[in-house]
Motif scaffolding. Structure first.
Motif, PDB file in Angstrom:
ATOM      1  N   LEU A  13       0.832  -1.205   0.000  1.00 54.54           N
ATOM      2  CA  LEU A  13       0.000   0.000   0.000  1.00 54.54           C
ATOM      3  C   LEU A  13       0.869   1.259   0.000  1.00 54.54           C
ATOM      4  O   LEU A  13       0.597   2.204  -0.754  1.00 54.54           O
ATOM      5  CB  LEU A  13      -0.922  -0.009   1.220  1.00 54.54           C
ATOM      6  N   ALA A  14       1.927   1.263   0.805  1.00 54.27           N
ATOM      7  CA  ALA A  14       2.830   2.417   0.844  1.00 54.27           C
ATOM      8  C   ALA A  14       3.512   2.601  -0.509  1.00 54.27           C
ATOM      9  O   ALA A  14       3.620   3.723  -1.016  1.00 54.27           O
ATOM     10  CB  ALA A  14       3.866   2.243   1.948  1.00 54.27           C
ATOM     11  N   ARG A  15       3.961   1.507  -1.090  1.00 49.72           N
ATOM     12  CA  ARG A  15       4.617   1.579  -2.415  1.00 49.72           C
ATOM     13  C   ARG A  15       3.621   2.056  -3.470  1.00 49.72           C
ATOM     14  O   ARG A  15       3.977   2.841  -4.350  1.00 49.72           O
ATOM     15  CB  ARG A  15       5.181   0.203  -2.775  1.00 49.72           C
ATOM     16  N   ASN A  16       2.384   1.602  -3.369  1.00 49.32           N
ATOM     17  CA  ASN A  16       1.343   2.027  -4.301  1.00 49.32           C
ATOM     18  C   ASN A  16       1.109   3.532  -4.205  1.00 49.32           C
ATOM     19  O   ASN A  16       0.958   4.215  -5.223  1.00 49.32           O
ATOM     20  CB  ASN A  16       0.049   1.262  -4.020  1.00 49.32           C
ATOM     21  N   GLU A  17       1.121   4.055  -2.992  1.00 49.51           N
ATOM     22  CA  GLU A  17       0.953   5.499  -2.793  1.00 49.51           C
ATOM     23  C   GLU A  17       2.124   6.267  -3.404  1.00 49.51           C
ATOM     24  O   GLU A  17       1.929   7.318  -4.024  1.00 49.51           O
ATOM     25  CB  GLU A  17       0.823   5.828  -1.307  1.00 49.51           C
ATOM     26  N   GLN A  18       3.340   5.743  -3.251  1.00 47.56           N
ATOM     27  CA  GLN A  18       4.510   6.398  -3.840  1.00 47.56           C
ATOM     28  C   GLN A  18       4.395   6.430  -5.363  1.00 47.56           C
ATOM     29  O   GLN A  18       4.632   7.472  -5.989  1.00 47.56           O
ATOM     30  CB  GLN A  18       5.793   5.652  -3.459  1.00 47.56           C
ATOM     31  N   VAL A  19       4.040   5.298  -5.944  1.00 50.29           N
ATOM     32  CA  VAL A  19       3.926   5.220  -7.400  1.00 50.29           C
ATOM     33  C   VAL A  19       2.802   6.122  -7.892  1.00 50.29           C
ATOM     34  O   VAL A  19       2.955   6.816  -8.902  1.00 50.29           O
ATOM     35  CB  VAL A  19       3.710   3.756  -7.856  1.00 50.29           C
TER      36      VAL A  19
END
Length: 134
Positions: free
Chosen positions: A89-95
């Motif tokens: 989820l955190a990586r998705n927000e970054q992307v």
């Protein structure tokens, strides 16, 4: 799929119970309980064979090594799944943030290029099928 796990779980529970009983017999061993001890050892062997048979049904299942590390550390393996989802989820927000930034940059770039090179940008937009400034 669940019945495969249920079958394995049942065999493991029987095996654990047999080991528990075996421990009780061994901790208070009397020569007269040798026959019972032998019986429990045979049950243990057949239990291991049953568990081995279940293994063949579960060959297609891969468990990440990190799950075993969680278990070795005394942590709940479900925390691994939770933490993986949180990281995803955190990586998705970054992307998503990068995509939004690039979209804004593209829009601003096209707008500024249209001011400096109006004819070329009109051709570009025509080829791209875009109407008006983005």
């Amino acid at each position: 799929m669940a019945e495969k796990f249920d079958n394995l779980e049942e065999h493991l529970e029987k095996f654990i119970e047999n080991i528990r009983q075996l421990g009780i017999i061994v901790s208070d061993f009397q020569p007269s309980s040798q026959a019972v001890l032998n019986q429990k050892l045979n049950f243990m062997i057949s239990g291991l064979q049953d568990i081995d048979k279940c293994q063949k049904q579960l060959n297609d299942i891969n468990v990440p090594l990190e799950v075993f590390e969680y278990i070795d550390q005394g942590r709940n393996p479900q925390l691994y799944t939770k933490e993986c989802l949180e990281r995803a989820l955190a990586r998705n927000e970054q992307v998503k943030g990068k995509i939004d930034t690039m979209t804004k940059f593209k829009s601003l770039l096209i707008s500024e290029l249209s001011k400096v090179f109006p004819e070329e940008m009109a051709k570009y937009k025509e080829k791209r099928g875009e109407d008006g400034p983005s």
